[in-house]
Design a protein around this motif. Structure first.
Motif, mmCIF file in Angstrom:
data_model
loop_
_atom_site.group_PDB
_atom_site.id
_atom_site.type_symbol
_atom_site.label_atom_id
_atom_site.label_comp_id
_atom_site.label_asym_id
_atom_site.label_seq_id
_atom_site.Cartn_x
_atom_site.Cartn_y
_atom_site.Cartn_z
ATOM 1 N N ASP A 49 0.840 -1.201 0.000
ATOM 2 C CA ASP A 49 0.000 0.000 0.000
ATOM 3 C C ASP A 49 0.878 1.255 0.000
ATOM 4 O O ASP A 49 2.009 1.241 0.496
ATOM 5 N N LYS A 50 0.334 2.342 -0.552
ATOM 6 C CA LYS A 50 1.054 3.617 -0.606
ATOM 7 C C LYS A 50 0.135 4.723 -0.099
ATOM 8 O O LYS A 50 -1.051 4.755 -0.429
ATOM 9 N N ALA A 51 0.699 5.640 0.711
ATOM 10 C CA ALA A 51 -0.098 6.723 1.302
ATOM 11 C C ALA A 51 0.374 8.080 0.785
ATOM 12 O O ALA A 51 1.576 8.320 0.629
ATOM 13 N N ALA A 52 -0.592 8.973 0.545
ATOM 14 C CA ALA A 52 -0.269 10.308 0.050
ATOM 15 C C ALA A 52 -1.065 11.363 0.806
ATOM 16 O O ALA A 52 -2.143 11.086 1.361
ATOM 17 N N LEU A 55 -3.015 10.191 -8.586
ATOM 18 C CA LEU A 55 -2.536 9.405 -7.443
ATOM 19 C C LEU A 55 -2.941 7.940 -7.601
ATOM 20 O O LEU A 55 -2.148 7.036 -7.318
ATOM 21 N N ARG A 56 -4.173 7.742 -8.046
ATOM 22 C CA ARG A 56 -4.637 6.364 -8.256
ATOM 23 C C ARG A 56 -3.813 5.667 -9.329
ATOM 24 O O ARG A 56 -3.426 4.502 -9.184
ATOM 25 N N SER A 57 -3.520 6.375 -10.417
ATOM 26 C CA SER A 57 -2.744 5.780 -11.507
ATOM 27 C C SER A 57 -1.318 5.467 -11.086
ATOM 28 O O SER A 57 -0.662 4.602 -11.666
ATOM 29 N N GLU A 58 -0.837 6.166 -10.041
ATOM 30 C CA GLU A 58 0.519 5.938 -9.539
ATOM 31 C C GLU A 58 0.552 4.913 -8.412
ATOM 32 O O GLU A 58 1.595 4.701 -7.794
ATOM 33 N N GLY A 59 -0.610 4.303 -8.140
ATOM 34 C CA GLY A 59 -0.644 3.204 -7.194
ATOM 35 C C GLY A 59 -0.898 3.561 -5.743
ATOM 36 O O GLY A 59 -0.743 2.706 -4.855
ATOM 37 N N TYR A 60 -1.319 4.789 -5.486
ATOM 38 C CA TYR A 60 -1.610 5.162 -4.101
ATOM 39 C C TYR A 60 -2.945 4.544 -3.672
ATOM 40 O O TYR A 60 -3.916 4.546 -4.434
ATOM 41 N N THR A 61 -2.961 4.029 -2.454
ATOM 42 C CA THR A 61 -4.145 3.333 -1.939
ATOM 43 C C THR A 61 -4.833 4.088 -0.807
ATOM 44 O O THR A 61 -6.013 3.893 -0.552
ATOM 45 N N HIS A 62 -4.068 4.931 -0.100
ATOM 46 C CA HIS A 62 -4.586 5.669 1.052
ATOM 47 C C HIS A 62 -4.226 7.149 0.894
ATOM 48 O O HIS A 62 -3.059 7.475 0.667
ATOM 49 N N ILE A 105 -14.121 14.006 -3.931
ATOM 50 C CA ILE A 105 -13.602 12.878 -3.146
ATOM 51 C C ILE A 105 -14.577 11.707 -3.193
ATOM 52 O O ILE A 105 -14.177 10.547 -3.369
ATOM 53 N N GLU A 106 -15.856 11.998 -3.056
ATOM 54 C CA GLU A 106 -16.871 10.938 -3.105
ATOM 55 C C GLU A 106 -16.850 10.222 -4.459
ATOM 56 O O GLU A 106 -17.056 9.011 -4.534
ATOM 57 N N SER A 107 -16.576 10.964 -5.534
ATOM 58 C CA SER A 107 -16.609 10.372 -6.876
ATOM 59 C C SER A 107 -15.470 9.383 -7.106
ATOM 60 O O SER A 107 -15.588 8.481 -7.936
ATOM 61 N N VAL A 108 -14.362 9.548 -6.362
ATOM 62 C CA VAL A 108 -13.220 8.637 -6.560
ATOM 63 C C VAL A 108 -13.038 7.664 -5.397
ATOM 64 O O VAL A 108 -12.107 6.855 -5.405
ATOM 65 N N GLN A 109 -13.907 7.755 -4.401
ATOM 66 C CA GLN A 109 -13.766 6.909 -3.208
ATOM 67 C C GLN A 109 -13.624 5.417 -3.535
ATOM 68 O O GLN A 109 -12.795 4.725 -2.929
ATOM 69 N N PRO A 110 -14.391 4.890 -4.498
ATOM 70 C CA PRO A 110 -14.253 3.456 -4.808
ATOM 71 C C PRO A 110 -12.891 3.060 -5.360
ATOM 72 O O PRO A 110 -12.554 1.873 -5.381
ATOM 73 N N LEU A 111 -12.107 4.053 -5.802
ATOM 74 C CA LEU A 111 -10.814 3.762 -6.408
ATOM 75 C C LEU A 111 -9.704 3.560 -5.382
ATOM 76 O O LEU A 111 -8.616 3.097 -5.730
ATOM 77 N N PHE A 112 -9.981 3.940 -4.137
ATOM 78 C CA PHE A 112 -8.957 3.855 -3.091
ATOM 79 C C PHE A 112 -9.431 2.946 -1.953
ATOM 80 O O PHE A 112 -10.628 2.774 -1.734
#
Length: 320
Positions: free
Chosen positions: A38-41, A105-112, A133-140
């Motif tokens: 996992d990766k955090a940003a 961030l999602r494309s770069e592999g960030y999970t949190h 944030i709500e629109s991308v919540q399922p991606l993380f």
């Protein structure tokens, strides 16, 4: 002794939760929940500015402070103003919108991800950010939004104290140096908004005066209190000398045009001696620290949605 330590822990936790919205949060350590790989940003979100001088003192300064405070998080930045983004692009400077930044961030592999804005109030900019944030919540696996500067009563109390120490202290230093004159009145000028969240400015005005700072007045450019409301307070306080202070994160277009020109000229026509303190809230170290505290809190707590809380009440939870 062990019981006393446990009691102290829960009392401290209760105070901290109250300071960030009472029962709206539950303890949840985001970083502790991460798994190998996992990766955090940390995404710092600003309205933005085209003025390099104030950007360096505010946006760049708090970004640097956040990077230093949270070395475990990869720091990224986004601007919300499409006009500013477009103008900067014409100068060869790229700034992403919050949505574009989160997708990257999602494309770069960030999970949190923790998203922290430098907004002053919980207004339309925060509403827009939360929708992104709500629109991308399922991606993380987890994405959390920190709160703006003035979210809780405790936040407002801290800002009142900071303003008192910073501005009244300056006025007292002038007196100590032998500069005589009428009592200095400070007019804090906020942006304002057309939504009910403009009420926070009236709350701040009330709290300033409730704390004995009767020479402080708050007005807004696009909301309430208005210029006329503020002017009435100056007249009631028999003010003669006024210092205008931006109640905004950066001292950019609004500060240099609306405040330093329009408001200054209007007050001078009313007979006041007017100075301008060209300083954004974002360049005040103690203000920066409030935002850092909000990030620190969100790393350890998860916001509970109202429907989630209602489901708990329906299941038998008695305390609302």
């Amino acid at each position: 002794m062990r019981k006393l330590l446990i009691l102290f822990f829960f009392c401290s936790l209760t105070i901290l939760l109250h300071a960030h919205g009472g029962g709206n949060y539950e303890h949840s350590d985001m970083l502790a929940s991460m798994k190998p790989g996992d990766k955090a940003a940390l995404l710092m979100v600003h309205f933005g500015t085209t003025h390099d001088d104030t950007r360096t003192l505010t946006i760049d300064a708090i970004n640097a402070k956040a990077r230093e405070a949270f070395p475990e998080l990869e720091m990224h930045e986004a601007f919300t103003s499409r006009i500013i983004i477009r103008r900067l692009k014409a100068r060869g400077i790229e700034k992403l919108t919050p949505l574009d930044a989160m997708l990257r961030l999602r494309s770069e592999g960030y999970t949190h991800v923790v998203v922290q804005s430098s907004n002053i109030i919980d207004g339309v900019e925060m509403e827009s950010l939360r929708r992104d944030i709500e629109s991308v919540q399922p991606l993380f696996k987890e994405i959390r939004a920190g709160t703006p500067l003035l979210y809780s009563v405790e936040d407002a109390e801290k800002v009142v104290e900071i303003l008192n120490n910073r501005l009244n202290a300056t006025a007292q230093d002038k007196k100590a140096s032998g500069k005589k004159g009428a009592k200095e009145h400070f007019v804090l000028v906020g942006h304002g908004t057309y939504t009910p969240s403009t009420a926070i400015y009236s709350q701040m005005d009330y709290m300033l005066k409730a704390n004995g700072m009767t020479n402080f007045h708050l007005g807004t450019i696009e909301g309430y209190p208005t210029f006329e409301t503020m002017l009435a307070q100056l007249k009631a306080g028999k003010a003669k000398q006024v210092t205008l202070v931006p109640f905004m994160f950066v001292a950019g277009d609004h500060a240099k045009n609306d405040i330093a020109e329009d408001w200054k000229e209007a007050l001078e026509k009313e007979g006041y001696t007017v100075n301008v303190r060209m300083e954004g809230l974002g360049q005040v170290p103690e203000i920066q620290e409030i935002f850092i505290d909000h990030i620190r809190f969100m790393l350890k707590h998860r916001m509970l949605g109202i429907m989630e809380k209602k489901a708990g009440y329906a299941a038998g939870k008695d305390v609302e």
